[in-house]
Write a protein that holds these residues in place. Sequence first.
Motif, PDB file in Angstrom:
ATOM      1  N   LYS A   1       1.083  -1.064  -0.080  1.00 14.37           N
ATOM      2  CA  LYS A   1      -0.153   0.084  -0.056  1.00 14.37           C
ATOM      3  C   LYS A   1       1.008   1.266  -0.059  1.00 14.37           C
ATOM      4  CE  LYS A   1      -3.426   0.262   3.051  1.00 14.37           C
ATOM      5  NZ  LYS A   1      -4.366   0.154   4.055  1.00 14.37           N
ATOM      6  N   GLU A   2       0.410   2.344  -0.877  1.00 15.76           N
ATOM      7  CA  GLU A   2       1.088   3.494  -0.864  1.00 15.76           C
ATOM      8  C   GLU A   2       0.067   4.626  -0.403  1.00 15.76           C
ATOM      9  OE1 GLU A   2       3.689   6.492  -3.385  1.00 15.76           O
ATOM     10  OE2 GLU A   2       3.111   4.853  -4.538  1.00 15.76           O
ATOM     11  N   ARG A   3       0.751   5.619   0.383  1.00 16.27           N
ATOM     12  CA  ARG A   3      -0.405   6.428   0.770  1.00 16.27           C
ATOM     13  C   ARG A   3       0.571   7.915   0.522  1.00 16.27           C
ATOM     14  NH1 ARG A   3      -2.031   5.573   6.262  1.00 16.27           N
ATOM     15  NH2 ARG A   3      -3.585   3.992   5.133  1.00 16.27           N
ATOM     16  N   LEU A   4      -0.004   8.824  -0.531  1.00 16.59           N
ATOM     17  CA  LEU A   4       0.719   9.899  -0.956  1.00 16.59           C
ATOM     18  C   LEU A   4       0.024  11.012  -0.049  1.00 16.59           C
ATOM     19  CD1 LEU A   4       0.130   8.133  -4.106  1.00 16.59           C
ATOM     20  CD2 LEU A   4       2.049  10.047  -4.346  1.00 16.59           C
ATOM     21  N   TRP A   5       0.743  11.624   0.770  1.00 15.64           N
ATOM     22  CA  TRP A   5       0.187  12.752   1.568  1.00 15.64           C
ATOM     23  C   TRP A   5       0.291  14.189   0.975  1.00 15.64           C
ATOM     24  CZ3 TRP A   5      -2.876  12.365   5.791  1.00 15.64           C
ATOM     25  CH2 TRP A   5      -2.799  11.095   6.387  1.00 15.64           C
ATOM     26  N   VAL A   6      -0.548  14.985   0.912  1.00 14.72           N
ATOM     27  CA  VAL A   6      -0.418  16.309   0.516  1.00 14.72           C
ATOM     28  C   VAL A   6       0.257  16.973   1.260  1.00 14.72           C
ATOM     29  CG1 VAL A   6      -1.676  18.282  -0.413  1.00 14.72           C
ATOM     30  CG2 VAL A   6      -2.433  16.058  -1.256  1.00 14.72           C
ATOM     31  N   VAL A   7       1.731  17.413   1.227  1.00 14.22           N
ATOM     32  CA  VAL A   7       2.382  18.440   2.002  1.00 14.22           C
ATOM     33  C   VAL A   7       2.297  19.891   1.685  1.00 14.22           C
ATOM     34  CG1 VAL A   7       3.620  16.401   3.141  1.00 14.22           C
ATOM     35  CG2 VAL A   7       4.570  17.667   1.129  1.00 14.22           C
ATOM     36  N   ASP A   8       1.829  20.221   0.593  1.00 13.88           N
ATOM     37  CA  ASP A   8       1.683  21.398   0.332  1.00 13.88           C
ATOM     38  C   ASP A   8       0.175  21.738  -0.363  1.00 13.88           C
ATOM     39  OD1 ASP A   8       1.871  24.131  -0.432  1.00 13.88           O
ATOM     40  OD2 ASP A   8       3.589  23.935  -1.976  1.00 13.88           O
ATOM     41  N   PRO A   9      -0.700  21.857   0.793  1.00 14.59           N
ATOM     42  CA  PRO A   9      -2.356  21.983   0.239  1.00 14.59           C
ATOM     43  C   PRO A   9      -2.644  23.268  -0.601  1.00 14.59           C
ATOM     44  CG  PRO A   9      -2.011  22.419   2.529  1.00 14.59           C
ATOM     45  CD  PRO A   9      -0.773  22.019   1.868  1.00 14.59           C
TER      46      PRO A   9
ATOM     47  N   GLU B   1      -6.553  15.065   1.426  1.00  8.87           N
ATOM     48  CA  GLU B   1      -5.271  15.037   2.218  1.00  8.87           C
ATOM     49  C   GLU B   1      -4.435  14.087   1.711  1.00  8.87           C
ATOM     50  OE1 GLU B   1      -6.480  14.531   6.456  1.00  8.87           O
ATOM     51  OE2 GLU B   1      -6.856  16.676   6.683  1.00  8.87           O
ATOM     52  N   TYR B   2      -5.036  12.975   1.149  1.00  8.53           N
ATOM     53  CA  TYR B   2      -3.876  12.154   0.589  1.00  8.53           C
ATOM     54  C   TYR B   2      -4.613  11.075  -0.299  1.00  8.53           C
ATOM     55  CZ  TYR B   2      -6.679   8.960   3.726  1.00  8.53           C
ATOM     56  OH  TYR B   2      -7.560   8.254   4.158  1.00  8.53           O
ATOM     57  N   ILE B   3      -3.814  10.560  -1.033  1.00  9.10           N
ATOM     58  CA  ILE B   3      -4.076   9.355  -2.097  1.00  9.10           C
ATOM     59  C   ILE B   3      -3.651   8.168  -1.910  1.00  9.10           C
ATOM     60  CG2 ILE B   3      -3.931   8.724  -4.697  1.00  9.10           C
ATOM     61  CD1 ILE B   3      -3.327  11.750  -5.291  1.00  9.10           C
ATOM     62  N   GLU B   4      -4.497   7.173  -1.863  1.00  7.42           N
ATOM     63  CA  GLU B   4      -4.168   5.826  -1.488  1.00  7.42           C
ATOM     64  C   GLU B   4      -4.165   4.962  -2.514  1.00  7.42           C
ATOM     65  OE1 GLU B   4      -4.859   4.561   2.723  1.00  7.42           O
ATOM     66  OE2 GLU B   4      -5.942   2.936   1.850  1.00  7.42           O
ATOM     67  N   LEU B   5      -3.102   4.108  -2.680  1.00 10.70           N
ATOM     68  CA  LEU B   5      -3.036   3.262  -3.722  1.00 10.70           C
ATOM     69  C   LEU B   5      -2.802   1.927  -3.206  1.00 10.70           C
ATOM     70  CD1 LEU B   5      -0.465   5.091  -6.018  1.00 10.70           C
ATOM     71  CD2 LEU B   5      -3.048   4.813  -6.251  1.00 10.70           C
TER      72      LEU B   5
ATOM     73  N   LEU C   1       4.340  13.526  -0.223  1.00  9.86           N
ATOM     74  CA  LEU C   1       5.413  12.774   0.631  1.00  9.86           C
ATOM     75  C   LEU C   1       4.552  11.317   0.827  1.00  9.86           C
ATOM     76  CD1 LEU C   1       8.256  12.743   2.182  1.00  9.86           C
ATOM     77  CD2 LEU C   1       6.620  13.061   4.308  1.00  9.86           C
ATOM     78  N   SER C   2       5.399  10.258   0.488  1.00  8.15           N
ATOM     79  CA  SER C   2       4.471   9.225   0.250  1.00  8.15           C
ATOM     80  C   SER C   2       4.945   8.357   1.407  1.00  8.15           C
ATOM     81  CB  SER C   2       4.825   8.204  -0.905  1.00  8.15           C
ATOM     82  OG  SER C   2       4.374   8.672  -2.116  1.00  8.15           O
TER      83      SER C   2
END
Length: 239
Positions: free
Chosen positions: A123-131, A141-145, A166-167
């Motif tokens: 699983k990868e969770r891509l967090w938005v760190v510059d909204p 807030e994030y994209i989950e793959l 940031l993943s």
Amino acid sequence: MMNVTVWNENRHEKTNPEVQAVYPEGIHGALSNFLKENHSVQTATLDQEDHGLSDELLNSTDVLIWWGHVAHEEVSDHIVEKVKNRVLDGMGLIVLHSGHFSKIFKTLMGTGCDLKWREADEKERLWVVDPSHPITKDIGEYIELEKEEMYGEHFDIPAPDELVFLSWFEGGEVFRSGCTYKRGNGKVFYFRPGHETYPTYHNKEIQKVIRNAVQWAAPVNRARPVYGNAKPLEAIGSN
């Protein structure tokens, strides 16, 4: 509407049935299919003459998207130099996934661009760190793959001008997955997801990020700065 060129080395699709099943039209086909809803899109691949990147095509391209993996060294240095100069002139460049090791990305970064990696269906969770960044428009807030290849730090790149994503991976690693740079008049965005055996580029949120990145990377209509020996703008007095 911009002129977008999607470049793909197009090697896995010719030899790997698993990749063919996920991307029957090639990775370049999958990318161009959703981008052409808003832009004029052309594709180019490694085995074409000049790797599909003729002077005419490059000079008319507003944003170039690059995907490569197993054949980085087969890309002609002459073509890399042409692409670099187009970026310096103002063409946008979006480098995807294993394109971190492409000649063009390493040339523009000036570093080795190496990293840790692992294929384990994580699983990868891509967090938005510059909204506030335009590349994150309409992203939560994030994209989950569910499944992706792991890339882990340390990622040997210059400190990004802006870190957008940031993943986090199931195995515990983190990775700077969305990085922007300015080079000359051009803008560069590196976006990590996109391993060839996973349907990542069919994911609507990943498509949205790439659409946003194309808009962000659009050229600014201005000439490059003038360099070299310069005549004074004002009279220089003598003592």
